[in-house]
Design a protein around this motif. Structure first.
Motif, PDB file in Angstrom:
ATOM      1  N   PRO A  45       0.792  -1.234   0.000  1.00 33.32           N
ATOM      2  CA  PRO A  45       0.000   0.000   0.000  1.00 33.32           C
ATOM      3  C   PRO A  45       0.830   1.293   0.000  1.00 33.32           C
ATOM      4  O   PRO A  45       0.338   2.334  -0.401  1.00 33.32           O
ATOM      5  N   THR A  46       2.096   1.220   0.424  1.00 31.32           N
ATOM      6  CA  THR A  46       2.941   2.428   0.417  1.00 31.32           C
ATOM      7  C   THR A  46       3.694   2.587  -0.893  1.00 31.32           C
ATOM      8  O   THR A  46       4.451   3.525  -1.051  1.00 31.32           O
ATOM      9  N   GLY A  47       3.515   1.651  -1.833  1.00 34.71           N
ATOM     10  CA  GLY A  47       4.176   1.742  -3.120  1.00 34.71           C
ATOM     11  C   GLY A  47       5.499   1.003  -3.202  1.00 34.71           C
ATOM     12  O   GLY A  47       6.141   1.009  -4.241  1.00 34.71           O
ATOM     13  N   GLU A  48       5.922   0.361  -2.109  1.00 31.12           N
ATOM     14  CA  GLU A  48       7.166  -0.402  -2.120  1.00 31.12           C
ATOM     15  C   GLU A  48       6.975  -1.693  -2.916  1.00 31.12           C
ATOM     16  O   GLU A  48       5.930  -2.329  -2.826  1.00 31.12           O
ATOM     17  N   LEU A  49       7.984  -2.059  -3.695  1.00 33.61           N
ATOM     18  CA  LEU A  49       7.931  -3.335  -4.403  1.00 33.61           C
ATOM     19  C   LEU A  49       8.152  -4.456  -3.406  1.00 33.61           C
ATOM     20  O   LEU A  49       9.039  -4.386  -2.560  1.00 33.61           O
ATOM     21  N   VAL A  50       7.338  -5.499  -3.497  1.00 35.45           N
ATOM     22  CA  VAL A  50       7.406  -6.631  -2.576  1.00 35.45           C
ATOM     23  C   VAL A  50       7.178  -7.922  -3.338  1.00 35.45           C
ATOM     24  O   VAL A  50       6.774  -7.924  -4.494  1.00 35.45           O
ATOM     25  N   THR A  51       7.439  -9.027  -2.673  1.00 31.83           N
ATOM     26  CA  THR A  51       7.079 -10.345  -3.165  1.00 31.83           C
ATOM     27  C   THR A  51       5.771 -10.724  -2.483  1.00 31.83           C
ATOM     28  O   THR A  51       5.709 -10.779  -1.263  1.00 31.83           O
ATOM     29  N   TYR A  52       4.728 -10.928  -3.260  1.00 34.61           N
ATOM     30  CA  TYR A  52       3.451 -11.367  -2.716  1.00 34.61           C
ATOM     31  C   TYR A  52       3.437 -12.887  -2.671  1.00 34.61           C
ATOM     32  O   TYR A  52       3.862 -13.540  -3.622  1.00 34.61           O
ATOM     33  N   VAL A  53       2.948 -13.424  -1.580  1.00 30.59           N
ATOM     34  CA  VAL A  53       2.808 -14.866  -1.447  1.00 30.59           C
ATOM     35  C   VAL A  53       1.351 -15.142  -1.096  1.00 30.59           C
ATOM     36  O   VAL A  53       0.829 -14.601  -0.130  1.00 30.59           O
TER      37      VAL A  53
END
Length: 105
Positions: free
Chosen positions: A14-22
């Protein structure tokens, strides 16, 4: 959630940071976990059961257990999805959980 039905992919939190979704189910409306895209080699080595010196030597020789991306003279990062594939979600998630935080799942 078992490791055999995981859906792992890139996304933005939600803050715009790139992440790995699992996700445990590819039809889930939201991810079960958000993890960083990459981790430093020392963190990856800890997850893989290697000491830091051994991990660095293997990475420099090109024989690290999973692909390690060189980012400097003696600096590497490792993609979190590769660690999940090698060690499983629980071990990776527990290693990356901030100190003092407990699992609520």
């Amino acid at each position: 959630m078992t490791d055999e039905n995981l859906v792992v992919g890139p996304g933005q939190d939600p803050t715009g940071e790139l992440v790995t979704y699992v996700r445990g189910d590819d039809l889930a409306p939201s991810p079960d976990y958000e993890l960083p895209l990459t981790v430093p080699l020392d963190t990856a080595s800890e997850i893989l059961g290697l000491d830091q010196a051994e991990g660095l030597a293997l990475a420099n020789a090109g024989t690290y257990p999973v692909h390690a991306l060189r980012t400097g003279k003696n600096r590497f990062v490792v993609a979190v999805p590769l660690l999940i594939k090698a060690r499983g979600l629980n071990q990776v998630r527990d290693a990356l959980r901030p100190r003092g935080e407990t699992s609520d799942r």
